[in-house]
Design an enzyme around this catalytic site. Sequence first.
Site, PDB file in Angstrom:
ATOM      1  N   ASP A 145      80.689 -39.805 -46.625  1.00  0.00           N
ATOM      2  CA  ASP A 145      79.582 -38.865 -46.443  1.00  0.00           C
ATOM      3  C   ASP A 145      78.775 -39.210 -45.190  1.00  0.00           C
ATOM      4  O   ASP A 145      78.314 -40.336 -45.020  1.00  0.00           O
ATOM      5  CB  ASP A 145      78.701 -38.946 -47.705  1.00  0.00           C
ATOM      6  CG  ASP A 145      77.407 -38.151 -47.607  1.00  0.00           C
ATOM      7  OD1 ASP A 145      77.290 -37.313 -46.702  1.00  0.00           O
ATOM      8  OD2 ASP A 145      76.531 -38.384 -48.461  1.00  0.00           O
TER       9      ASP A 145
ATOM     10  N   HIS B 261      71.451 -38.457 -49.640  1.00  0.00           N
ATOM     11  CA  HIS B 261      72.533 -38.943 -48.788  1.00  0.00           C
ATOM     12  C   HIS B 261      72.181 -40.272 -48.154  1.00  0.00           C
ATOM     13  O   HIS B 261      71.015 -40.571 -47.883  1.00  0.00           O
ATOM     14  CB  HIS B 261      72.852 -37.908 -47.703  1.00  0.00           C
ATOM     15  CG  HIS B 261      73.278 -36.587 -48.240  1.00  0.00           C
ATOM     16  ND1 HIS B 261      74.570 -36.317 -48.629  1.00  0.00           N
ATOM     17  CD2 HIS B 261      72.567 -35.452 -48.487  1.00  0.00           C
ATOM     18  CE1 HIS B 261      74.648 -35.068 -49.076  1.00  0.00           C
ATOM     19  NE2 HIS B 261      73.445 -34.525 -48.997  1.00  0.00           N
TER      20      HIS B 261
END
EC number: 3.1.-.-
Length: 573
Positions: free
Chosen positions: A189, A362
């Site tokens: 990610d 994130h």
Amino acid sequence: MSNNIRIVPIGGVRENGKNMYSVEVDDKIFILDCGLKYPENEMLGIDVVIPDWTYLKENADRVVGVFLTHGHADAIGALPYFLDDFQVPVFGSDLTIALAKLGVKDKSTDDFHVVDQKTEIDFDNVTVSFFKTTHTITESLGIVLKTDSGDIVYTGDFKFDQTALPGYQTDLARLAEIGSEGVLALLSDSAGAENFGQSEREKTIAEYIVETFRYSTNRIVVASVASNILRIQQVLDAAAEVDRKVVLSGHDLEKIVKTAMALGKIKLPDEKILINIEEADQLEDNQVVILETGKMGEPIKSLQKMASGDDKDVKLGSNDLVFITTTPSTAMETTVQKTRDMIYRAGAEVKSISDDLQPSGHASQNDLQLMLNFMKPKYFVPIQGEYRLLSQHAKLAEEVGIDADNIFITSKGDVLDYNGQEMHLGDSVEVGDTMIDGIGVGDIGNIVLRDRRVLAEDGIFVVVVTIDRRKKKIVAQPKITSRGFVFVKTNRELMNQSAKLVEETVQDNLDNKEFDWGHLKQDVRDKLNRFLFEQTKRHPVILPVIMEVNQHARKINKKKPKQQDKEKQVDSE
């Protein structure tokens, strides 16, 4: 024994959302996530965008399953459309599968399988296992494909938070174990690759929400993404702590909350904390929280309706505080600022959690490098983000010692080939976007979008002419209608000149021995287009409508009426 491995990003690279990655090991294809993305501003009228899986359809007999990391739309949103084309099993955690089923409830497939961090699934030459990660939704998982050539690891959305609650905690020991086994390729990610320092702790965010609720005397409208289960739990807990009741506004939110509650993933701090909007109207402003998510879980447009007075249930005013707890993507920043302006004009106040904190599900730069150090991959593929984020993540990987030649910044459709010795960028497959507009799937392409943009920017110019082709003459003078181009009443001369130009063009074509309908319409378009651009510097959509009179008119019966008919006419008089 080594494997032939191909990694193909179907979506999720050089864009926000739409995560979908194909990993081929010998004769089997494993699909990692099946997400959608919300359209950018120039995609006029488009509801959502999903991956183009034409390549997978050509190899449908090799697809063994879909493996989901978490229950957000960017990971599961395209699944209903995918299962229309593929009859394959779907694997995910308890909550992820439950949320996925909400979207595919009308589909015939029921091949869903719940997995957890202890699950291992054998596919002859590949063993699929999972590891717990921290995200804004509970039971988020990373995926490991164990092959003879080494592990292929897909992180999904993740961050590290040492204060994470049970159900959100990362299994650090498992990460170390995977890294020690030998990771061939890491797909990680990149959405937070520009964020410095440590990701904001969720404990800090929870305290911030409580503080906001405690010191506000207004009615509070909280804007959040429906599938952000952690944020919803924090809002419910904060409301209970300051003795406020909560209204769930938005069909998506109600479905998701009820599903999460049924599975015990959301716990009500007070059984009577949830009320409806009618009950909220009977309470004082400082006793109410309205949790708003809007259509498809996106709250910003719903806030605009509230601010403009178009929402049937909630209208913003001077006694309201709008509390935005979602972090907008870069593409949405302009829309968010316009929304804030609309809220202030309605008399309400606005507070955004991102004004004081950096909430994100994130990984920040530190987290990304920590994951790289856990995994120690031979090859690294940054995913999930626009190009600048992928590039930044690649630099972070170099800083922890990964060879630049072993880092691949890919585009959709690129094929990473591993032949048992080395990985390299091979041929690409054709991959685009599939746009969803209403019930239409993929029937809107770039040409239609271009026409929509032109209509939105320069309007439409319609010309209607009636001709008699046999006599080679114009029967009815051109009639012109304009919408969104110019105001007709103040541009009479432009309309008259356009009509004259059309008349001359049509007559020239009628006089031509090689008369052709297609040529006539194109000739009108071309000459009008040049003329209108010279006069206005605009390019409207030009629609010529050419009608032809009937060349074989029906003969009129001129027979005298019968005597009986005459008598009836006299009587009626």
